[in-house]
Design a protein around this motif. Structure first.
Motif, PDB file in Angstrom:
ATOM      1  N   UNK A   2      43.030 -26.007  -9.695  1.00 52.39           N
ATOM      2  CA  UNK A   2      42.586 -24.808 -10.409  1.00 52.39           C
ATOM      3  C   UNK A   2      42.082 -25.217 -11.782  1.00 52.39           C
ATOM      4  N   UNK A   3      42.693 -24.673 -12.813  1.00 48.85           N
ATOM      5  CA  UNK A   3      42.272 -24.986 -14.178  1.00 48.85           C
ATOM      6  C   UNK A   3      42.893 -26.267 -14.719  1.00 48.85           C
ATOM      7  N   UNK A   4      43.885 -26.788 -14.003  1.00 48.83           N
ATOM      8  CA  UNK A   4      44.603 -27.955 -14.534  1.00 48.83           C
ATOM      9  C   UNK A   4      43.952 -29.258 -14.107  1.00 48.83           C
ATOM     10  N   UNK A   5      43.849 -30.176 -15.037  1.00 48.10           N
ATOM     11  CA  UNK A   5      43.387 -31.541 -14.752  1.00 48.10           C
ATOM     12  C   UNK A   5      44.538 -32.479 -15.092  1.00 48.10           C
ATOM     13  N   UNK A   6      44.968 -33.273 -14.117  1.00 52.42           N
ATOM     14  CA  UNK A   6      46.099 -34.169 -14.350  1.00 52.42           C
ATOM     15  C   UNK A   6      45.666 -35.584 -13.986  1.00 52.42           C
ATOM     16  N   UNK A   7      45.821 -36.499 -14.936  1.00 48.64           N
ATOM     17  CA  UNK A   7      45.466 -37.902 -14.698  1.00 48.64           C
ATOM     18  C   UNK A   7      46.739 -38.730 -14.590  1.00 48.64           C
ATOM     19  N   UNK A   8      46.691 -39.818 -13.827  1.00 52.75           N
ATOM     20  CA  UNK A   8      47.800 -40.780 -13.689  1.00 52.75           C
ATOM     21  C   UNK A   8      48.735 -40.330 -12.571  1.00 52.75           C
ATOM     22  N   UNK A   9      49.048 -41.247 -11.674  1.00 48.27           N
ATOM     23  CA  UNK A   9      49.810 -40.889 -10.469  1.00 48.27           C
ATOM     24  C   UNK A   9      51.220 -40.382 -10.794  1.00 48.27           C
ATOM     25  N   UNK A  10      51.864 -40.950 -11.811  1.00 43.13           N
ATOM     26  CA  UNK A  10      53.199 -40.466 -12.167  1.00 43.13           C
ATOM     27  C   UNK A  10      53.127 -39.036 -12.710  1.00 43.13           C
ATOM     28  N   UNK A  11      52.148 -38.804 -13.587  1.00 43.33           N
ATOM     29  CA  UNK A  11      51.987 -37.460 -14.152  1.00 43.33           C
ATOM     30  C   UNK A  11      51.644 -36.457 -13.054  1.00 43.33           C
ATOM     31  N   UNK A  12      50.871 -36.894 -12.065  1.00 40.67           N
ATOM     32  CA  UNK A  12      50.542 -36.003 -10.957  1.00 40.67           C
ATOM     33  C   UNK A  12      51.811 -35.646 -10.175  1.00 40.67           C
ATOM     34  N   UNK A  13      52.658 -36.637  -9.936  1.00 42.48           N
ATOM     35  CA  UNK A  13      53.897 -36.368  -9.179  1.00 42.48           C
ATOM     36  C   UNK A  13      54.790 -35.385  -9.919  1.00 42.48           C
ATOM     37  N   UNK A  14      54.987 -35.598 -11.203  1.00 44.79           N
ATOM     38  CA  UNK A  14      55.882 -34.703 -11.944  1.00 44.79           C
ATOM     39  C   UNK A  14      55.233 -33.326 -12.125  1.00 44.79           C
ATOM     40  N   UNK A  15      53.907 -33.304 -12.256  1.00 43.31           N
ATOM     41  CA  UNK A  15      53.215 -32.008 -12.307  1.00 43.31           C
ATOM     42  C   UNK A  15      53.440 -31.229 -11.006  1.00 43.31           C
ATOM     43  N   UNK A  16      53.236 -31.893  -9.876  1.00 40.26           N
ATOM     44  CA  UNK A  16      53.387 -31.202  -8.589  1.00 40.26           C
ATOM     45  C   UNK A  16      54.806 -30.648  -8.429  1.00 40.26           C
ATOM     46  N   UNK A  17      55.791 -31.439  -8.881  1.00 48.98           N
ATOM     47  CA  UNK A  17      57.174 -30.993  -8.739  1.00 48.98           C
ATOM     48  C   UNK A  17      57.453 -29.748  -9.570  1.00 48.98           C
ATOM     49  N   UNK A  18      56.879 -29.732 -10.771  1.00 51.12           N
ATOM     50  CA  UNK A  18      57.078 -28.570 -11.653  1.00 51.12           C
ATOM     51  C   UNK A  18      56.289 -27.366 -11.193  1.00 51.12           C
ATOM     52  N   UNK A  19      55.055 -27.619 -10.739  1.00 49.24           N
ATOM     53  CA  UNK A  19      54.159 -26.504 -10.409  1.00 49.24           C
ATOM     54  C   UNK A  19      54.509 -25.878  -9.068  1.00 49.24           C
ATOM     55  N   UNK A  20      55.137 -26.641  -8.191  1.00 46.73           N
ATOM     56  CA  UNK A  20      55.447 -26.149  -6.841  1.00 46.73           C
ATOM     57  C   UNK A  20      56.929 -26.377  -6.527  1.00 46.73           C
ATOM     58  N   UNK A  21      57.795 -25.719  -7.269  1.00 42.02           N
ATOM     59  CA  UNK A  21      59.240 -26.001  -7.114  1.00 42.02           C
ATOM     60  C   UNK A  21      59.795 -25.563  -5.761  1.00 42.02           C
ATOM     61  N   UNK A  22      59.126 -24.626  -5.075  1.00 38.97           N
ATOM     62  CA  UNK A  22      59.662 -24.161  -3.784  1.00 38.97           C
ATOM     63  C   UNK A  22      59.343 -25.134  -2.668  1.00 38.97           C
ATOM     64  N   UNK A  23      58.316 -25.948  -2.837  1.00 32.14           N
ATOM     65  CA  UNK A  23      57.930 -26.913  -1.801  1.00 32.14           C
ATOM     66  C   UNK A  23      58.966 -28.036  -1.755  1.00 32.14           C
ATOM     67  N   UNK A  24      59.013 -28.804  -0.654  1.00 34.38           N
ATOM     68  CA  UNK A  24      60.004 -29.889  -0.552  1.00 34.38           C
ATOM     69  C   UNK A  24      60.016 -30.755  -1.810  1.00 34.38           C
ATOM     70  N   UNK A  25      61.218 -31.121  -2.249  1.00 34.68           N
ATOM     71  CA  UNK A  25      61.369 -31.859  -3.489  1.00 34.68           C
ATOM     72  C   UNK A  25      60.850 -33.277  -3.356  1.00 34.68           C
ATOM     73  N   UNK A  26      60.016 -33.685  -4.322  1.00 37.57           N
ATOM     74  CA  UNK A  26      59.612 -35.090  -4.426  1.00 37.57           C
ATOM     75  C   UNK A  26      60.701 -35.907  -5.095  1.00 37.57           C
TER      76      UNK A  26
END
Lengths: 228, 228
Positions: A62-86
């Motif tokens: 969407x409007x978010x741009x996330x660079x770096x694989x670690x930042x992407x992982x932690x972003x996904x975990x925060x943005x989608x807390x209901x989905x299976x936990x990374x």
């Protein structure tokens, strides 16, 4: 689709071989999230100018741009807390296995397979060869010369993984977590570019990689590969 | 006291130097649990016969006897769930850092400090020297000869730790967890037996070790040490 992942490829846009992009692709799949692939090639700085970054993966959600694989992982975990936990605990407690993948596994793999990459590239091959030859201080063919003889030493480096995987199915335990994504994603790099048989059948690391290849409907198994 | 931890020592019962016993001692302290020290020496099989085991640590907690440092950690977490968590996620997700401590850190340390141990032992020194010389295939003095020159290589092995500890105070993140206990406990082995300066001031691993030495009222800092 509003979600896009910029991923490294060469002339074949289907053969995506960046270890870091694979971490993010597996993390997205773990969360059950789709993301359109945007193929990206070394030296294409203009395509990433919007992200003010010069490497992939880059996630646009969407409007978010996330660079770096670690930042992407932690972003996904925060943005989608209901989905299976990374992350089964705080992400910071998984930093070590990621750091080991970066500091130990990546350089060891580079010394085995870096010469397999240029034939897969288009005009950016010149940049790749020059930058890697500068890093290694020798021609890429010399870096990987006699590599079959170096396999036992490489496999010995994997011993901590082996010790864990003798006793449990995934690095995360009964289920995979981001530690699995990080190590497995790293191993998708050689698999995507090289026929070198890194893992021996019978090795618990090999059996674990088979399980990871099967996840998410065979997402990684069906990717273009040289089988290494 | 109903709780006892059998810990390895030599002639001085206060100088306890087993990396595995230190993991358990730190884990107990993390949980806020006291445990009487029962000094144990190599070859004293009779003292552990009750546990049907031949190594330390052995934890006796009331009626429970728990052998092996990993089993002790998971036992403590289950038995004392209200005390501070040793594991911030499932214990299995911390297996990798423990396996790395065992498979990478321990052998590298042994090659640097094994010859420092016999002078600390009593009659069991003969057993120790014979078994370790068989393992290494050479006299212990030969194993560690020229060890100062091997320090850069040892410090390079710590690089994954360093990468993590540049960005956070503990391997567990903002707070220590069992990963910290495992790596730090391993480093208490050389500190307890050797003056060799393993870590350089200025190294984030050194700064982290200082924080770990300060935990629990300086439990580890005040233990007998050669400062290594």
């Amino acid at each position: 689709m509003a979600r896009k992942l910029y991923e490294l490829c060469g002339t074949d846009p289907a053969r995506r071989f960046s270890p870091y992009c694979w971490r993010s692709r597996m993390a997205l799949a773990h969360k059950g999230l789709e993301a359109e692939v945007v193929p990206w090639r070394f030296t294409d700085a203009a395509a990433l100018a919007f992200a003010r970054y010069d490497k992939v993966p880059v996630l646009v959600d969407g409007d978010r741009v996330v660079t770096d694989s670690w930042a992407i992982a932690t972003y996904l975990e925060e943005a989608y807390p209901e989905a299976p936990r990374l992350f089964q605990g705080p992400p910071e407690s998984q930093r070590f296995i990621v750091a080991w993948s970066d500091a130990v596994l990546m350089p060891a793999l580079a010394r085995l397979i870096v010469s397999d990459i240029p034939p897969l590239l288009g005009p950016e091959a010149g940049y790749f060869i020059a930058s890697r030859e500068q890093r290694f201080g020798m021609p890429l063919a010399a870096v990987t010369a006699g590599r079959e003889a170096k396999l036992p030493e490489f496999r010995a480096l994997l011993h901590p993984l082996r010790m864990v995987l003798r006793g449990q199915d995934f690095l995360g335990g009964a289920v995979p977590d981001y530690g699995d994504c990080a190590v497995f994603g790293t191993l998708m790099w050689p698999r995507s570019v090289s026929p070198l048989p890194l893992l021996e059948p019978g090795d618990p690391v090999h059996a674990w990689r088979e399980r990871m290849l099967d996840l998410h409907g065979g997402l990684a198994r069906t990717a273009p590969s040289f089988g290494g």
